[in-house]
Design an enzyme around this catalytic site. Structure first.
Site, PDB file in Angstrom:
ATOM      1  N   LYS A  12      61.361 -18.827 -10.508  1.00 14.44           N
ATOM      2  CA  LYS A  12      60.551 -17.622 -10.470  1.00 14.44           C
ATOM      3  C   LYS A  12      59.848 -17.430 -11.809  1.00 14.44           C
ATOM      4  O   LYS A  12      60.417 -17.619 -12.871  1.00 14.44           O
ATOM      5  CB  LYS A  12      61.439 -16.419 -10.150  1.00 14.44           C
ATOM      6  CG  LYS A  12      62.724 -16.375 -10.937  1.00 14.44           C
ATOM      7  CD  LYS A  12      63.792 -15.556 -10.238  1.00 14.44           C
ATOM      8  CE  LYS A  12      65.142 -15.703 -10.957  1.00 14.44           C
ATOM      9  NZ  LYS A  12      66.235 -15.082 -10.227  1.00 14.44           N
ATOM     10  N   GLU A  39      68.941  -5.020   7.757  1.00 18.66           N
ATOM     11  CA  GLU A  39      68.924  -3.584   8.006  1.00 18.66           C
ATOM     12  C   GLU A  39      69.799  -3.194   9.193  1.00 18.66           C
ATOM     13  O   GLU A  39      70.475  -2.150   9.164  1.00 18.66           O
ATOM     14  CB  GLU A  39      67.485  -3.118   8.253  1.00 18.66           C
ATOM     15  CG  GLU A  39      66.573  -3.260   7.041  1.00 18.66           C
ATOM     16  CD  GLU A  39      65.920  -4.625   6.905  1.00 18.66           C
ATOM     17  OE1 GLU A  39      65.110  -4.814   5.976  1.00 18.66           O
ATOM     18  OE2 GLU A  39      66.223  -5.522   7.735  1.00 18.66           O
ATOM     19  N   ARG A  44      63.535  -1.508  11.651  1.00 14.29           N
ATOM     20  CA  ARG A  44      64.202  -2.733  12.077  1.00 14.29           C
ATOM     21  C   ARG A  44      65.622  -2.451  12.591  1.00 14.29           C
ATOM     22  O   ARG A  44      66.237  -3.322  13.185  1.00 14.29           O
ATOM     23  CB  ARG A  44      64.253  -3.730  10.921  1.00 14.29           C
ATOM     24  CG  ARG A  44      62.908  -3.975  10.268  1.00 14.29           C
ATOM     25  CD  ARG A  44      62.963  -5.070   9.228  1.00 14.29           C
ATOM     26  NE  ARG A  44      62.733  -6.376   9.826  1.00 14.29           N
ATOM     27  CZ  ARG A  44      62.730  -7.525   9.156  1.00 14.29           C
ATOM     28  NH1 ARG A  44      62.966  -7.527   7.863  1.00 14.29           N
ATOM     29  NH2 ARG A  44      62.511  -8.664   9.767  1.00 14.29           N
TER      30      ARG A  44
END
Length: 615
Positions: free
Chosen positions: A278, A364, A392
């Site tokens: 990253k 979720e 969701r």
């Protein structure tokens, strides 16, 4: 002027460049991403990490005939630049500009629109099987991050794909770059890939030592095939029916391109494990990838500089402080988040109460049912979740929490429009989809002080309650230090006028008050969508011949609908103007600009009322 990038208008142009020059293209591409994001804001660390991978994919595969499905979209800026949108990058995430996410209506190279995590494998499998059914010979590639692999949906897709014969390639972009620290047993398993560096190094040493002894070299290669399962996390994905390849260095084009070219000729579902860093190539982002995950504008030469002007306290910060204060008072409180520790303001809670903090990963559905299970055992779960992500877990909200009437508090962040993230992240629907669920209550604080008070009200109930609040700061109302609640289901009159009454739900109370001054209208701070204060509503309706409802949420099925239903039940007939978000997906842009465009600023509210009631 860049040597190559300015001439690349499509991947077809890229494929004309000699492979030996691709590292130069990668450097130019990385510089282009950094330059543009520093001027517009946006996702940086994850995009810097996918430069070589993006180059290799478009270089090897015949896009857009071959389909690339990017997961989430935080890693697609290099893809946008290479697919004819370089000159529009200065408009990124701006009103009427480029989206920060892939969009099918923006480019033929954006094969699938995304904004929520972990959908790429399902979509790519659908495309691969559609190609097989139509007799088309093309590849479908899903690029998914290690954080997104914590979601059950990704494994449902792997389970389905493993039994199909199709040209599907799943690329795990393993950069350890979920927004919050990645959690769970799967992440620990994938973390073994750091031993992949050992594996790669050992393999290369072996090749160098044995390359002059061909018989021994062949023996070593055969032994390597048997041994690699002990060193790299291949077994899991092979059990799903995939041919596992990797891990390989995602920044080494001399490794990426030949590997992808070989994969093109393999049959059946393939799984390529790529290790990337990253923030690659920008030292400040490499050193602090979380800070540079989604920065605002900054000077690349200097990096992020703390603002010298004190920032207003945000609703998210109000929630985070309330959570710590309530946890200090009540040992039963537990905090739960689906992988959004930073975004939901739970960093301090995690630090102070590590044994009562639970990150469920990008899952979720699991997070909500997990909270229900805790509530069954007498704990008091507080689920911090974005409005757009609660969608969701709708079945779990109804079936596992509300149906059993469990006392779970939902702190719903990013309610309403969210600015630059656009339609995929807009919290436009939570009022409509929550208020129709039995046993649920829903509060809409008008400002920061009320947010803290209504969270305390929600926590005091013995049934499920949601408190919705917007991104960013409000009017600057300083919260009280205590944890005193407000009454459940009670509104208040904030301005007394005549003729017209504006019933404001949530943070649009401020522009409502401003518009009311010009109209001499009454303003009611409704506070609660459910239970609705029908007693005050009846009084206001009897005293005012014209009513206006105001909400930063979907008009269809929203708070205004709740008011009109209540008036019918009360037997009161009044003209009601419902102001809110229309039945369209509202695109990205500055939050204030978007509100004004929908007529939800003070001027727009006043104009709509004057037009409707011929004032």
């Amino acid at each position: 002027m860049s040597e190559f990038l300015h001439a690349i208008q499509s991947p077809a142009d890229l494929r004309q460049i000699p492979r030996s020059d691709l590292p130069t293209v990668a450097n130019e591409l990385r510089a282009c991403v950094l330059d543009n994001v520093s001027k517009t804001g946006g996702h940086l660390s994850s995009n810097l990490g996918t430069v070589e991978l993006t180059l290799a994919l478009h270089y090897v595969f015949n896009t857009p005939e071959d389909r690339i499905v990017w997961d989430v979209g935080h890693q697609t800026y290099p893809h946008k630049i290479l697919t004819g949108r370089r000159e529009r990058m200065p408009t990124l995430r701006q009103l009427n500009g480029l989206s920060g996410f892939p969009r099918r209506d923006e480019s033929e190279y954006d094969t699938f629109g995304v904004g929520h995590s972990s959908t790429s494998i399902s979509a790519a499998l659908g495309m691969a099987l559609a190609a097989r059914q139509k007799g088309e010979s093309r590849h479908s590639i899903a690029v998914i991050g290690d954080g997104a692999m914590t979601a059950g949906m990704a494994f449902e897709a792997l389970n389905n794909a493993g039994v199909e014969e199709c040209k599907l390639l799943v690329i795990l972009n393993d950069n350890d770059m979920s927004i919050s620290p990645p959690v769970g047993a799967l992440n620990r398993y994938l973390a073994q890939l750091m031993s992949g560096k050992f594996y790669s190094a050992a393999k290369n040493v072996g090749k160098n030592v044995l390359k002059n002894a061909p018989p021994l070299f062949e023996l070593a290669k055969r032994l390597e095939e048997h041994a690699k399962g002990m060193v790299v996390p291949a077994t899991l994905f092979e059990k799903f029916g995939f041919n596992y390849i990797g891990p390989i260095d995602g920044h080494d084009l001399e490794s990426l391109i030949p590997t992808l070219e070989n994969i093109k000729h393999l049959d059946g579902p393939q799984f390529l494990h790529v290790v990337t860093k990253k923030g690659q190539g920008y030292k400040l982002a490499e050193a602090d990838p979380v800070a540079y995950h989604g920065p605002g504008k900054f000077d690349p030469a200097v990096g992020l500089v703390p603002s010298t002007t004190p920032a207003k306290t945000t609703f998210t910060q109000v929630f985070g402080q309330w959570l710590c204060d309530m946890a200090q008072q009540d040992q039963r409180l537990v905090g739960i988040t689906p992988a959004m520790r930073e975004g939901s303001g739970m960093v301090e809670f995690h630090r102070r109460f590590p044994d009562r903090y639970y990150d469920a990963g990008i899952a979720e559905q699991h997070a909500v049912t997990f909270a229900a299970g805790m509530a069954c055992e007498g704990l008091k779960p507080v689920v911090a979740i974005y409005s757009t992500f609660l969608q969701r877990a709708y079945d779990q909200l109804i079936h596992d929490v509300a149906l059993q009437n469990l006392p779970v508090v939902f702190a719903i962040d990013r309610a309403g429009l969210v600015g630059a993230d656009g339609a995929t992240h807009a919290g436009a629907y939570d009022i409509a989809f929550i208020r129709c669920i039995p046993n649920m209550s829903l509060a809409c604080p008008a400002d920061e002080r009320e947010c803290r008070q209504l969270l305390s009200t929600a926590y005091a109930q013995n049934h499920p309650v949601a408190v919705r609040y917007p991104r960013g700061a409000g009017v600057g109302a300083v919260p009280d230090a205590d944890l005193n609640p407000l009454p459940l289901g009670k509104a208040e009159i904030r301005r007394q006028g005549q003729g017209i009454a504006i019933l404001a739900f949530g943070s649009l109370l401020a522009p409502a008050l401003k518009a009311a001054e010009a109209l001499n209208a009454t303003v009611v701070n409704m506070r609660w969508v459910k239970p609705l204060d029908t007693e005050l509503l009846a009084q206001v309706a009897q005293d005012h011949p014209q009513l206006v409802t105001l909400e930063e949420g979907s008009i269809m099925g929203g708070a205004g609908s709740a008011v009109t239903e209540a008036l019918q039940q009360l037997g009161l007939v009044r003209p009601v103007l419902q102001l809110g978000l229309p039945d369209v997906f509202i695109e990205h842009g500055d939050h204030a600009q978007l509100l004004a465009a929908q007529g939800l600023d003070a001027a727009g509210i006043e104009a709509s009322i004057r037009q409707r009631f011929a004032l």
